[in-house]
Structures are given as structure tokens and as C-alpha cells.
Design a protein around this motif. Structure first.
Motif, PDB file in Angstrom:
ATOM      1  N   TYR A  45      73.784 -28.513  22.400  1.00 38.69           N
ATOM      2  CA  TYR A  45      74.221 -29.813  22.869  1.00 38.69           C
ATOM      3  C   TYR A  45      75.065 -29.624  24.111  1.00 38.69           C
ATOM      4  CZ  TYR A  45      72.797 -30.502  18.110  1.00 38.69           C
ATOM      5  OH  TYR A  45      72.104 -30.465  16.952  1.00 38.69           O
ATOM      6  N   GLY A  46      74.577 -30.129  25.212  1.00 36.00           N
ATOM      7  CA  GLY A  46      75.310 -29.952  26.461  1.00 36.00           C
ATOM      8  C   GLY A  46      76.356 -31.011  26.621  1.00 36.00           C
ATOM      9  N   THR A  47      77.224 -30.804  27.583  1.00 40.56           N
ATOM     10  CA  THR A  47      78.217 -31.819  27.870  1.00 40.56           C
ATOM     11  C   THR A  47      77.651 -32.783  28.896  1.00 40.56           C
ATOM     12  OG1 THR A  47      79.161 -30.246  29.421  1.00 40.56           O
ATOM     13  CG2 THR A  47      80.205 -30.423  27.279  1.00 40.56           C
ATOM     14  N   THR A  48      77.401 -32.280  30.107  1.00 39.04           N
ATOM     15  CA  THR A  48      76.792 -33.160  31.100  1.00 39.04           C
ATOM     16  C   THR A  48      75.281 -33.021  31.091  1.00 39.04           C
ATOM     17  OG1 THR A  48      77.117 -31.445  32.748  1.00 39.04           O
ATOM     18  CG2 THR A  48      78.789 -33.153  32.608  1.00 39.04           C
ATOM     19  N   THR A  49      74.791 -31.833  30.764  1.00 41.08           N
ATOM     20  CA  THR A  49      73.351 -31.618  30.701  1.00 41.08           C
ATOM     21  C   THR A  49      72.938 -31.354  29.265  1.00 41.08           C
ATOM     22  OG1 THR A  49      73.393 -30.627  32.886  1.00 41.08           O
ATOM     23  CG2 THR A  49      71.440 -30.240  31.564  1.00 41.08           C
ATOM     24  N   PRO A  50      72.270 -32.299  28.643  1.00 40.72           N
ATOM     25  CA  PRO A  50      71.791 -32.016  27.292  1.00 40.72           C
ATOM     26  C   PRO A  50      70.722 -30.929  27.349  1.00 40.72           C
ATOM     27  CG  PRO A  50      70.927 -34.119  28.083  1.00 40.72           C
ATOM     28  CD  PRO A  50      71.850 -33.608  29.135  1.00 40.72           C
ATOM     29  N   LEU A  51      70.813 -29.969  26.464  1.00 39.52           N
ATOM     30  CA  LEU A  51      69.955 -28.793  26.563  1.00 39.52           C
ATOM     31  C   LEU A  51      68.791 -28.760  25.589  1.00 39.52           C
ATOM     32  CD1 LEU A  51      72.621 -25.968  26.943  1.00 39.52           C
ATOM     33  CD2 LEU A  51      71.173 -26.915  28.717  1.00 39.52           C
ATOM     34  N   ALA A  52      69.074 -28.920  24.318  1.00 41.27           N
ATOM     35  CA  ALA A  52      68.129 -28.511  23.284  1.00 41.27           C
ATOM     36  C   ALA A  52      66.940 -29.453  23.148  1.00 41.27           C
ATOM     37  CB  ALA A  52      68.863 -28.395  21.948  1.00 41.27           C
ATOM     38  N   HIS A  53      65.947 -29.266  24.026  1.00 43.46           N
ATOM     39  CA  HIS A  53      64.789 -30.163  24.026  1.00 43.46           C
ATOM     40  C   HIS A  53      63.501 -29.521  23.583  1.00 43.46           C
ATOM     41  CE1 HIS A  53      67.044 -32.013  27.619  1.00 43.46           C
ATOM     42  NE2 HIS A  53      67.420 -32.578  26.501  1.00 43.46           N
ATOM     43  N   ASP A  54      63.390 -28.215  23.791  1.00 42.28           N
ATOM     44  CA  ASP A  54      62.069 -27.609  23.706  1.00 42.28           C
ATOM     45  C   ASP A  54      61.521 -27.573  22.289  1.00 42.28           C
ATOM     46  OD1 ASP A  54      59.824 -26.271  24.884  1.00 42.28           O
ATOM     47  OD2 ASP A  54      60.534 -24.456  23.888  1.00 42.28           O
ATOM     48  N   LEU A  55      60.229 -27.820  22.198  1.00 41.05           N
ATOM     49  CA  LEU A  55      59.492 -27.723  20.939  1.00 41.05           C
ATOM     50  C   LEU A  55      58.263 -26.901  21.313  1.00 41.05           C
ATOM     51  CD1 LEU A  55      58.603 -30.827  18.728  1.00 41.05           C
ATOM     52  CD2 LEU A  55      57.148 -28.834  18.914  1.00 41.05           C
ATOM     53  N   ASP A  56      58.150 -25.679  20.809  1.00 45.53           N
ATOM     54  CA  ASP A  56      57.138 -24.789  21.372  1.00 45.53           C
ATOM     55  C   ASP A  56      55.795 -24.838  20.646  1.00 45.53           C
ATOM     56  OD1 ASP A  56      57.203 -23.074  19.193  1.00 45.53           O
ATOM     57  OD2 ASP A  56      58.651 -21.711  20.099  1.00 45.53           O
ATOM     58  N   LEU A  57      54.856 -24.070  21.150  1.00 45.07           N
ATOM     59  CA  LEU A  57      53.474 -24.107  20.655  1.00 45.07           C
ATOM     60  C   LEU A  57      53.375 -23.814  19.165  1.00 45.07           C
ATOM     61  CD1 LEU A  57      51.621 -22.107  23.469  1.00 45.07           C
ATOM     62  CD2 LEU A  57      51.497 -24.561  23.049  1.00 45.07           C
ATOM     63  N   ILE A  58      54.136 -22.841  18.728  1.00 45.73           N
ATOM     64  CA  ILE A  58      54.023 -22.439  17.321  1.00 45.73           C
ATOM     65  C   ILE A  58      54.752 -23.443  16.419  1.00 45.73           C
ATOM     66  CG2 ILE A  58      56.000 -20.843  17.334  1.00 45.73           C
ATOM     67  CD1 ILE A  58      54.235 -18.877  15.744  1.00 45.73           C
ATOM     68  N   GLN A  59      55.840 -24.003  16.913  1.00 45.92           N
ATOM     69  CA  GLN A  59      56.526 -25.057  16.141  1.00 45.92           C
ATOM     70  C   GLN A  59      55.626 -26.283  15.992  1.00 45.92           C
ATOM     71  OE1 GLN A  59      60.047 -25.272  18.649  1.00 45.92           O
ATOM     72  NE2 GLN A  59      61.334 -24.538  16.975  1.00 45.92           N
ATOM     73  N   ALA A  60      54.853 -26.567  17.047  1.00 40.54           N
ATOM     74  CA  ALA A  60      53.968 -27.736  17.002  1.00 40.54           C
ATOM     75  C   ALA A  60      52.953 -27.612  15.869  1.00 40.54           C
ATOM     76  CB  ALA A  60      53.251 -27.914  18.338  1.00 40.54           C
ATOM     77  N   THR A  61      52.515 -26.373  15.593  1.00 42.21           N
ATOM     78  CA  THR A  61      51.514 -26.204  14.531  1.00 42.21           C
ATOM     79  C   THR A  61      52.093 -26.565  13.170  1.00 42.21           C
ATOM     80  OG1 THR A  61      52.038 -23.877  14.066  1.00 42.21           O
ATOM     81  CG2 THR A  61      50.429 -24.294  15.811  1.00 42.21           C
ATOM     82  N   VAL A  62      53.392 -26.397  13.013  1.00 43.57           N
ATOM     83  CA  VAL A  62      54.047 -26.744  11.742  1.00 43.57           C
ATOM     84  C   VAL A  62      54.266 -28.246  11.664  1.00 43.57           C
ATOM     85  CG1 VAL A  62      56.147 -26.471  10.371  1.00 43.57           C
ATOM     86  CG2 VAL A  62      55.158 -24.497  11.565  1.00 43.57           C
ATOM     87  N   VAL A  63      54.880 -28.775  12.710  1.00 44.74           N
ATOM     88  CA  VAL A  63      55.223 -30.203  12.736  1.00 44.74           C
ATOM     89  C   VAL A  63      53.994 -31.073  12.486  1.00 44.74           C
ATOM     90  CG1 VAL A  63      55.859 -32.034  14.359  1.00 44.74           C
ATOM     91  CG2 VAL A  63      57.253 -29.951  14.208  1.00 44.74           C
ATOM     92  N   ARG A  64      52.882 -30.691  13.121  1.00 49.43           N
ATOM     93  CA  ARG A  64      51.704 -31.557  13.093  1.00 49.43           C
ATOM     94  C   ARG A  64      50.995 -31.624  11.740  1.00 49.43           C
ATOM     95  NH1 ARG A  64      49.645 -33.525  17.646  1.00 49.43           N
ATOM     96  NH2 ARG A  64      47.437 -33.142  17.219  1.00 49.43           N
ATOM     97  N   THR A  65      51.362 -30.707  10.841  1.00 47.21           N
ATOM     98  CA  THR A  65      50.679 -30.727   9.549  1.00 47.21           C
ATOM     99  C   THR A  65      51.474 -31.470   8.480  1.00 47.21           C
ATOM    100  OG1 THR A  65      51.656 -28.564   9.097  1.00 47.21           O
ATOM    101  CG2 THR A  65      49.411 -28.573   9.942  1.00 47.21           C
ATOM    102  N   HIS A  66      52.575 -32.101   8.851  1.00 47.05           N
ATOM    103  CA  HIS A  66      53.378 -32.802   7.847  1.00 47.05           C
ATOM    104  C   HIS A  66      52.588 -33.972   7.243  1.00 47.05           C
ATOM    105  CE1 HIS A  66      56.636 -35.127   6.009  1.00 47.05           C
ATOM    106  NE2 HIS A  66      57.205 -33.950   5.869  1.00 47.05           N
ATOM    107  N   PRO A  67      52.694 -34.152   5.917  1.00 45.46           N
ATOM    108  CA  PRO A  67      51.880 -35.192   5.265  1.00 45.46           C
ATOM    109  C   PRO A  67      52.209 -36.622   5.697  1.00 45.46           C
ATOM    110  CG  PRO A  67      53.432 -34.168   3.706  1.00 45.46           C
ATOM    111  CD  PRO A  67      53.429 -33.322   4.940  1.00 45.46           C
ATOM    112  N   ALA A  68      53.362 -36.843   6.313  1.00 42.76           N
ATOM    113  CA  ALA A  68      53.701 -38.213   6.721  1.00 42.76           C
ATOM    114  C   ALA A  68      52.995 -38.618   8.016  1.00 42.76           C
ATOM    115  CB  ALA A  68      55.213 -38.343   6.904  1.00 42.76           C
TER     116      ALA A  68
END
Ligand SMILES: [Zn+2]
Length: 646
Positions: free
Chosen positions: A618-641
Motif C-alpha cells: 500500500y503506497g502513500t502517494t503511489t498505490p503499488l499492489a496491483h499486479d495479478l500475474d498469469l499463474i494467479q489468473a489460472t487460480v482466480v478464473r476457476t472459482h465456482p462463483a
């Protein structure tokens, strides 16, 4: 990069008609000028016959023109007039001319000019005498340097039309450095990044395009606000929302900084994706096509054209746009200051959700306010009639909203949940002070342990997720080796997912009363539906400035961004992701998901430790934590919802 010198050469003159039909060979004199200066020798006589071609010596019949002072509207003129001398005097065989216009960017240009028709008189057909071949090449291009150094150093291409190499005036060859980092903002040193080549002295330093810099927090980010996503969503060409839904790809660095950016030429090398609009410049838009399951696409940046040298490569999934419904449930207490809806306005919650949506959209998942607006457990829309999926209800015990303990199986998250939709439970406060994804049901792995103690059902930790693997180059996750040239080729990365909870078995007795009451209120409701509870705690007292580490100087927009990143992070846990990067422990901050590598100081750390949304950047003036990478996407996309179009 500006063209500063061009070479104009009169290559040859083809004799179409020597015009001397009575006396045999014609005697031609060539009067040529380039940019107003005579070239060649007009006194020289060329004896010609129809069908001849006069090759002109480059040294005599060419000129390098300095166009460094030129701007829009300026041009260089080439002229040739041919005079034939014979016994009866001089005949003017006509003049040809060509106008070369600023900015002279074509590396090689051949121009053929036909002389005008001449009048054949009473006895002959009209005729034309010659054709001139003019060749224009770039002799020099100027690359400016920093103001502090020399103002400019000339570079040139090695040969006309050769775009594979650039060289400085001293002859030092170099290839421009061009990067498309999937992580934005780019991880700062001492993060491990693919090493950059040393450039010849005098060239301008590298630059990060504005699109790759997240320097401000937009109040209402577009869905595709974050460039270089891991998933390019499949969208119809006529999708009315293409501007905000197509994936945005951007260069994240290039050197020298004064390269002509119009010559960056993007191309989809493989995968079902097409570029939307312009394919040149530092950033483009791409949409997926077809109807296939998730497929990897490779996109490259060339110099000038498809046949130009490859300067950078980017990989992303192409996949169907998933839909993930959510609701936000404000849990109002009674008495005290535990009225959550009095602490955080509905509009602010909605702004926070726009940030969550933009972050998760990188995985090709479109979060939508739950289209089912039925409130459960006494919940009603807050405010009435809103279409943002925001509800409020009053809890039966203040302990369900005030100082809620993440370590105890939650009663807070049950309120107003709809099986299959994410429930963001906006409680008053938590014992731990932070938010937490306490109901991670429906994901793969062995569930954490629970234990009854003191009349409460406690989470005991333990359990495991599963291992996800992904290979390819550039790297699936930007950890070393990255697969980017000058770094080793990409290897298979293994990522551990988070351990699930399993409410249907862990909390069967705990939820019994709730299940039967809910079934009575809104039949049917079964115990099995508790397995579709996907939820997190979010303390609204954050908006009083008590968000851990929040500087008092945060603007409202920065506050919203940081809450949004935090809730996206909790959603990441709900969808199956473990921590990436620093986590809580700074010593040594390894990743919960096992994605670690040595930084430039040789220390093994989670990477990128502050830029991934599953970290705490969490940045102060520049928020940092944005990235969602290729391998994380494979997990997220299989959620039953998440549901996908057929
Ligand atoms: Zn976390």
C-alpha cells in the motif's frame, strides 16, 4: 528520433526516346539540382540511343541534405532538366521534379519520374524522352541526450533500409532497449529485474511511458485502468464498451528516450487476439476473439513493421470474460457508535468497489453488483433502490459487527449472503484491526483445522492449498529467471494456493440455527448452501483514518485506492490465492505461495514483493499492489462463483 540528414541520389536516366530521329545518337546534357544546389556536370555530354539507361555516378550525382532545421511543411526539391544539343541548336526535352516532404522518415525510397509529353509536330506522334530514378535514404538521425550532457549525438542506420541495427556516429552498434513489464508500477530496486544492456555513451537515458506509471489514484477507475493484464478478455468487435474493456498493453521502459515512438509496431504473433485501433506507439488495445478455453497469446513489438527487429515480447491469456456477482453488506450495530452506515457512506463503499473491480478485471473477470437484489436476514438496499449491490442490515448482537474476531468462524459474513455471490461484510471493526477473507469455501485443497474453545469455534490454521504450475517465456511471474533476453529462459513456476475453509463440515452445528431460520424466512435454504459462502470482513472504521499505516496526508482518492487494493487482496484469498511477497514478516519476507527469488542483493524474497495485489504494497502517494500475474489468473478464473458465457 528526428531525421537530420537525407541523401538524395540521381541513380539513372532511362532513355525512352532519344528524340534525334534523323541524326542518330542524341547528345544529352543533364541539368540537375537537389534542394536548389546544382549536382553533377551539365557540361558533360551523354550520347544516347532509345532504350539506353544512363547510370549516374553516385559521387557526382548525389547530395546529402541537412534537414535538421526542417519542420512541418518543409520540403526538399529534386529537379532534372535535359537539353539536347544538335546541329540545329538546343532542344528542351523537358523537366521532372520531385518534392520530398518533412519528416523524411522513410528509410529507403525509390522515385521514378517520367518526363512530360512533347509535341511531335505535324509528322510525328507526341513523345516523351526519359525517366529519372531518384533514390532517397536516411543519412543521419539525431538522438538528443540529457540537457546536462552534449545536446545531441548523431546516429545512423548501418545501411539504407536496414533497421535491424542502430549505430552512433562513432560506429557503436546498439539495439534500442524496449520492455513490457507485466508488473505495474515497475518493481523498484533492489528487486530483481532482467538486466539492461549498457548503451553507448551519449545516448539519451531510458524512460517509462506515462501509461506505465500509476502516479495518481483516479476517482473511478475504468475496468481496464491497469495496463498489461494477465488476461485479454474475449470481446466482440462491436462491443459498445470496448474502450474500457479491451486490454491495454503498454511499453514500460524504452531507451534511448527520444526514439521515434511512432515506429513501435505491435503484432499479435500467436493466440486468438486482435489489436483494436492503432498498432503503433507506446501503447495499444487488444481484444480476444473466438470462443475457446483460455489460450496463451504472444504479442511482440517490432521496429517499424512486422519485418523489423523484435524489441519486446509479452504474453497473456486470452479468455472468456467471466462474471462474478458481489454484494456489500453494511452490518449496523445498536447503540454506541456502531452504526456502520453512519461511518461510511454508501458512495464511498461503491468507489472502493470500483478499484476492486479494476484490479480483478486483469484476470478477465467482470465483477457485477448482484443482479438479485433480494435482501436476506433483514437486509435492505442502502440507500433504497441503489444498483450498486450495497445493502444494510442490523445485527442481532453487536459482537457480529464490533471487534469481530477473524480467528473465530464468522457470524458476520452470513448476514445477507446469497449462495454463489461474494459477500463483502462491512462490519464496524475487527479484533485484529484489518480485513480478512475468513470464508474461503469452494476452493481446492485441504481445509484449515477448527477447534471449539470457550463456546466458540476457532480456526486453528493448518491445511494446504494445491500447486499450480506454469512454464513459458517470458516468465509466468516475472521472478528470476524472467526469460527476457539477457536473462535465462523461463522455466516452470510452481505456485501454492491458499488453504481453504470448509464451512459445511467445520461449522455444521455452528450454522444449524442459522440455516433453519433462513430456510423458514426464504425457502429453500439448505446446509449445503453454506458451502457457497464466499466472504470477508471489512472494518468501516478504516474510513476514520485508522487503516493500519495510513498517513494522515492521504487524500480521499488515495484512501479509496488503498481500501480497494486491500479488499481486492481479500477477494484474492477468497478466490484461492495465498500471499505473494512481503506479507507480514519483513525478515525474511518470503511468499506464502512460494514464488520467491533472489533480489539484486542476493537476498531471497517474495517477488515482486510490493507490487502484487496479494502483498502489502500500500503506497502513500503511489498505490503499488496491483499486479495479478498469469499463474494467479489460472487460480482466480476457476472459482465456482464465476460464470462464463457458453
Ligand atoms: Zn492477505
Amino acid at each position: 528520433m528526428a531525421v537530420t540528414k537525407i541523401k538524395v541520389r540521381l541513380v539513372s536516366v532511362d532513355v525512352l526516346d532519344d528524340s534525334d530521329w534523323i541524326w542518330g545518337a542524341g547528345e544529352w546534357h543533364l541539368h540537375a539540382s537537389i534542394d536548389g544546389t546544382a549536382v553533377g556536370d551539365s557540361n558533360r555530354e551523354f550520347s544516347v540511343h532509345t532504350g539506353d539507361s544512363i547510370t549516374l555516378r553516385e559521387a557526382d550525382w548525389s547530395r546529402v541534405v541537412d534537414v535538421s532545421g526542417h519542420g512541418p511543411g518543409d520540403s526538399v526539391e529534386v529537379r532534372l532538366r535535359i537539353i539536347e544539343k544538335d546541329l540545329f541548336g538546343d532542344d528542351n526535352l523537358g523537366q521532372v521534379r520531385a518534392t520530398l516532404r518533412y519528416p523524411y522518415r522513410q528509410p529507403l525510397r525509390d522515385i521514378y519520374l517520367l518526363s512530360p509529353w512533347l509535341d511531335g509536330g505535324w509528322f510525328f506522334d507526341d513523345y516523351r524522352c526519359f525517366r529519372l530514378h531518384v533514390r532517397v535514404t536516411i543519412e543521419e538521425e539525431m538522438v538528443s541526450t540529457n540537457l546536462a550532457g552534449p545536446t545531441a549525438v548523431p546516429v545512423r542506420r548501418n545501411a539504407a533500409g536496414d533497421v535491424t541495427r542502430f549505430s552512433t556516429v562513432k560506429g557503436t552498434a546498439f539495439t534500442p532497449r524496449v520492455e513490457i513489464c507485466p508488473v505495474i508500477p515497475i518493481p523498484a530496486a533492489p528487486a530483481h529485474m532482467p538486466p539492461r544492456p549498457a548503451m553507448p555513451a551519449g545516448l539519451a537515458a531510458g524512460t517509462i511511458p506515462a501509461a506505465a506509471q500509476v502516479t495518481a489514484a483516479p476517482a473511478a477507475p475504468a475496468l481496464n485502468a491497469l495496463p498489461n493484464p494477465s488476461v485479454i478478455p474475449i470481446l466482440a468487435a462491436g462491443d459498445p464498451n470496448l474502450a474500457t474493456r479491451a486490454a491495454r498493453l503498454t511499453l514500460t521502459y524504452y531507451e534511448p528516450s527520444n526514439l521515434d515512438t511512432s515506429k513501435f509496431h505491435w503484432r499479435v504473433v500467436s493466440g486468438p487476439a486482435v489489436i483494436v485501433g492503432s498498432a503503433s506507439g507506446t501503447s495499444i488495445r487488444v481484444r480476444g476473439t473466438g470462443n475457446a478455453a483460455d489460450t496463451m497469446a504472444t504479442i511482440q513489438v517490432h521496429w517499424e513493421s512486422n519485418s523489423g527487429p523484435v524489441l519486446a515480447t509479452y504474453r497473456a491469456w486470452v479468455g472468456k470474460l467471466g462474471t462474478l456477482p458481489y454484494r456489500v453488506t453494511f452490518l449496523n450495530g445498536t447503540g454506541g457508535n456502531w452504526q456502520t452506515t453512519a461511518i461510511m457512506p454508501s458512495a464511498q463503499a461503491n468507489s472502493i468497489m470500483q478499484v476492486v473491480r479494476a484490479i480483478v478485471y486483469q484476470a478477465g473477470v467482470l465483477m457485477v453488483p448482484d443482479p438479485n437484489v433480494t435482501g436476506f436476514d433483514g437486509a435492505t438496499l442502502f440507500p433504497a433502490g441503489n444498483t450498486n449491490g450495497i445493502f444494510q442490515t442490523t445485527v442481532t448482537s453487536n459482537r457480529h459487527t464490533r471487534n469481530v474476531n477473524h480467528n473465530v468462524v464468522s457470524r458476520a459474513t452470513r448476514y445477507n449472503f446469497r449462495p454463489g455471490a461474494i459477500n463483502f461484510s462491512f462490519c464496524h471493526s475487527t479484533s485484529q484491526g484489518n480485513a480478512a477473507a475468513v470464508d474461503r469455501n469452494g476452493i481446492a485443497g485441504i481445509a484449515v483445522k477448527t477447534k471449539w474453545a470457550g463456546g466458540k469455534l476457532w480456526y486453528q490454521g493448518g491445511g494446504t492449498g494445491i500447486t499450480k504450475k506454469l512454464g513459458g517465456s517470458p516468465s509466468a511471474s516475472w521472478i528470476k529467471p524472467s526469460g527476457v533476453p539477457k536473462d535465462a529462459a523461463g522455466v516452470v513456476k510452481s505456485m501454492q494456493t491458499i488453504n481453504p475453509t470448509k464451512r459445511t463440515t467445520q461449522a455444521k452445528n455452528y450454522d444449524k440455527g442459522y440455516v433453519s431460520a433462513r430456510n423458514t424466512a426464504a425457502n429453500p435454504f439448505t446446509a449445503a448452501m453454506m458451502g457457497q459462502l464466499y466472504a470477508c470482513h471489512c472494518p468501516v472504521v478504516w474510513s476514520r483514518g485508522t487503516l493500519a499505516g495510513a498517513p494522515p496526508a492521504w487524500t480521499a482518492a488515495q484512501y479509496v485506492w488503498n481500501c480497494g487494493i486491500n479488499l481486492a487482496h481479500e477477494l484474492g484469498h477468497i478466490l484461492g490465492l495465498a500471499h505473494r511477497g512481503s506479507g507480514w514478516s519483513p525478515n525474511p519476507p518470503l511468499s506464502g505461495d512460494g514464488m520467491d527469488c533472489k533480489n539484486q542483493k542476493g537476498v531471497v524474497k517474495g517477488h515482486p514483493w510490493s507490487e502484487n495485489f496479494m502483498t502489502y504494497g500500500y503506497g502513500t502517494t503511489t498505490p503499488l499492489a496491483h499486479d495479478l500475474d498469469l499463474i494467479q489468473a489460472t487460480v482466480v478464473r476457476t472459482h465456482p462463483a464465476i460464470t462464463y458465457p457458453p
